[in-house]
Design a protein around this motif. Structure first.
Motif, PDB file in Angstrom:
ATOM      1  N   VAL A   1       8.292  -8.030   5.687  1.00 35.33           N
ATOM      2  CA  VAL A   1       9.351  -8.098   6.827  1.00 35.33           C
ATOM      3  C   VAL A   1      10.405  -6.644   6.725  1.00 35.33           C
ATOM      4  N   GLN A   2      10.856  -6.417   5.461  1.00 34.22           N
ATOM      5  CA  GLN A   2      11.625  -5.186   5.225  1.00 34.22           C
ATOM      6  C   GLN A   2      10.914  -4.014   5.537  1.00 34.22           C
ATOM      7  N   MET A   3       9.846  -4.086   5.299  1.00 38.50           N
ATOM      8  CA  MET A   3       8.800  -2.745   5.344  1.00 38.50           C
ATOM      9  C   MET A   3       8.620  -2.365   7.005  1.00 38.50           C
ATOM     10  N   SER A   4       8.314  -3.793   7.600  1.00 41.54           N
ATOM     11  CA  SER A   4       8.292  -3.445   9.017  1.00 41.54           C
ATOM     12  C   SER A   4       9.542  -2.977   9.898  1.00 41.54           C
TER      13      SER A   4
ATOM     14  N   CYS B   1       9.666  -3.053  23.248  1.00 41.48           N
ATOM     15  CA  CYS B   1       8.472  -3.626  22.645  1.00 41.48           C
ATOM     16  C   CYS B   1       8.883  -3.607  21.044  1.00 41.48           C
ATOM     17  N   LEU B   2       9.001  -2.340  20.535  1.00 42.32           N
ATOM     18  CA  LEU B   2       9.528  -2.463  19.291  1.00 42.32           C
ATOM     19  C   LEU B   2      10.802  -2.935  18.895  1.00 42.32           C
ATOM     20  N   ILE B   3      11.741  -2.728  19.643  1.00 45.07           N
ATOM     21  CA  ILE B   3      13.275  -3.423  19.442  1.00 45.07           C
ATOM     22  C   ILE B   3      13.006  -4.994  19.541  1.00 45.07           C
ATOM     23  N   ASP B   4      11.974  -5.672  20.219  1.00 45.30           N
ATOM     24  CA  ASP B   4      11.864  -7.007  20.492  1.00 45.30           C
ATOM     25  C   ASP B   4      11.253  -7.478  19.012  1.00 45.30           C
ATOM     26  N   CYS B   5      10.302  -6.576  18.776  1.00 44.54           N
ATOM     27  CA  CYS B   5       9.597  -6.845  17.452  1.00 44.54           C
ATOM     28  C   CYS B   5      10.350  -7.027  16.351  1.00 44.54           C
TER      29      CYS B   5
ATOM     30  N   HIS C   1      11.471  -9.944  13.823  1.00 44.26           N
ATOM     31  CA  HIS C   1      11.253  -9.703  11.973  1.00 44.26           C
ATOM     32  C   HIS C   1      12.587 -10.126  11.450  1.00 44.26           C
ATOM     33  N   GLU C   2      13.698  -9.631  12.012  1.00 45.76           N
ATOM     34  CA  GLU C   2      14.991  -9.857  11.369  1.00 45.76           C
ATOM     35  C   GLU C   2      15.268 -11.356  11.330  1.00 45.76           C
ATOM     36  N   ARG C   3      14.897 -11.996  12.395  1.00 44.35           N
ATOM     37  CA  ARG C   3      15.194 -13.462  12.429  1.00 44.35           C
ATOM     38  C   ARG C   3      14.258 -14.057  11.269  1.00 44.35           C
ATOM     39  N   LEU C   4      12.736 -13.788  11.259  1.00 46.40           N
ATOM     40  CA  LEU C   4      12.166 -14.324  10.333  1.00 46.40           C
ATOM     41  C   LEU C   4      12.624 -13.952   8.755  1.00 46.40           C
ATOM     42  N   GLY C   5      12.966 -12.723   8.579  1.00 49.72           N
ATOM     43  CA  GLY C   5      13.606 -12.443   7.518  1.00 49.72           C
ATOM     44  C   GLY C   5      14.688 -13.136   6.967  1.00 49.72           C
ATOM     45  N   ARG C   6      15.671 -13.569   8.048  1.00 49.01           N
ATOM     46  CA  ARG C   6      16.748 -14.470   7.381  1.00 49.01           C
ATOM     47  C   ARG C   6      16.319 -15.795   6.899  1.00 49.01           C
ATOM     48  N   GLU C   7      15.251 -16.259   7.712  1.00 48.38           N
ATOM     49  CA  GLU C   7      14.722 -17.422   7.484  1.00 48.38           C
ATOM     50  C   GLU C   7      14.173 -17.596   6.266  1.00 48.38           C
TER      51      GLU C   7
ATOM     52  N   GLU D   1       3.066 -21.260   6.021  1.00 47.38           N
ATOM     53  CA  GLU D   1       3.062 -21.258   7.351  1.00 47.38           C
ATOM     54  C   GLU D   1       3.902 -20.164   7.928  1.00 47.38           C
ATOM     55  N   ILE D   2       4.995 -19.741   6.934  1.00 47.95           N
ATOM     56  CA  ILE D   2       5.723 -18.459   7.452  1.00 47.95           C
ATOM     57  C   ILE D   2       4.875 -17.147   7.034  1.00 47.95           C
ATOM     58  N   THR D   3       4.034 -17.138   6.259  1.00 48.44           N
ATOM     59  CA  THR D   3       3.140 -15.973   6.103  1.00 48.44           C
ATOM     60  C   THR D   3       2.197 -16.098   7.307  1.00 48.44           C
ATOM     61  N   HIS D   4       1.616 -17.021   7.704  1.00 49.41           N
ATOM     62  CA  HIS D   4       0.696 -17.008   8.792  1.00 49.41           C
ATOM     63  C   HIS D   4       1.652 -16.607  10.314  1.00 49.41           C
ATOM     64  N   ARG D   5       2.833 -17.058  10.270  1.00 50.08           N
ATOM     65  CA  ARG D   5       3.789 -16.486  11.412  1.00 50.08           C
ATOM     66  C   ARG D   5       3.809 -15.046  11.261  1.00 50.08           C
ATOM     67  N   LEU D   6       4.066 -14.309  10.071  1.00 51.01           N
ATOM     68  CA  LEU D   6       4.434 -13.008  10.061  1.00 51.01           C
ATOM     69  C   LEU D   6       3.075 -12.302  10.134  1.00 51.01           C
ATOM     70  N   ILE D   7       1.814 -12.879   9.824  1.00 49.01           N
ATOM     71  CA  ILE D   7       0.602 -12.286  10.356  1.00 49.01           C
ATOM     72  C   ILE D   7       0.404 -12.113  11.601  1.00 49.01           C
ATOM     73  N   ALA D   8       0.727 -13.205  12.320  1.00 47.02           N
ATOM     74  CA  ALA D   8       0.570 -13.496  13.737  1.00 47.02           C
ATOM     75  C   ALA D   8       1.510 -12.473  14.367  1.00 47.02           C
ATOM     76  N   MET D   9       2.788 -12.176  13.954  1.00 49.74           N
ATOM     77  CA  MET D   9       3.573 -11.173  14.543  1.00 49.74           C
ATOM     78  C   MET D   9       3.138  -9.682  14.358  1.00 49.74           C
ATOM     79  N   GLU D  10       2.709  -9.429  13.355  1.00 54.25           N
ATOM     80  CA  GLU D  10       1.769  -8.018  13.020  1.00 54.25           C
ATOM     81  C   GLU D  10       0.664  -7.909  14.031  1.00 54.25           C
TER      82      GLU D  10
END
Length: 144
Positions: free
Chosen positions: A17-20, A39-43, A47-53, A124-133
């Motif tokens: 997440v930090q790298m993204s 698009c990039l700002i939304d992404c 990522h910031e929300r998922l990072g907090r989670e 599940e978090i990992t799969h969500r991050l993969i889906a975001m990418e």
């Protein structure tokens, strides 16, 4: 074993997440298209929300996040700045970002295989991050 795998998987997600976020921030000033910028700002915000989670999950286990590999971060920074110095088009940005998405997806899948005993929440978090990418990669295709 489960707890160690869970923590390791969450830490790898945190580093991803930090790298993204860092990669998006690195190119944002060079983006020309308002649609690509949006698009990039939304992404980045997702990522910031998922990072907090992820941070909350790690905190609840008495652990901290993990910084991205300094070498990987340095190579990414150098590649980005070199390519943008040669051509700062949205096509170049999309190319750089899709490459980064692919690297991230591969690393996250490798982590899933490396830590099979991680709990289902971490997976599940990992799969969500993969889906975001994967979604970002697909969203960038029109700019290639």
């Amino acid at each position: 074993m489960t707890e160690n795998d869970t923590i390791s998987l969450l830490q790898d997600c945190d580093a991803g997440v930090q790298m993204s976020i860092s990669s998006i921030n690195e190119v944002l000033d060079d983006v020309h298209s308002p649609e690509l910028r949006s698009c990039l700002i939304d992404c980045r915000e997702k990522h910031e929300r998922l990072g907090r989670e992820i941070d909350q999950r790690l905190d609840s286990r008495g652990n901290e996040g993990k910084e991205p590999n300094p070498l990987a971060k340095g190579v990414s920074w150098a590649k980005t700045n070199l390519k943008l110095a040669m051509n700062d088009s949205d096509k170049t940005i999309a190319d750089l970002m899709t490459d980064g998405c692919g690297i991230g997806i591969k690393a996250l899948n490798r982590s899933l295989n490396l830590y099979p005993a991680a709990d289902e929440d971490a997976k599940e978090i990992t799969h969500r991050l993969i889906a975001m990418e994967e979604l970002l990669e697909a969203d960038l295709h029109p700019y290639l």
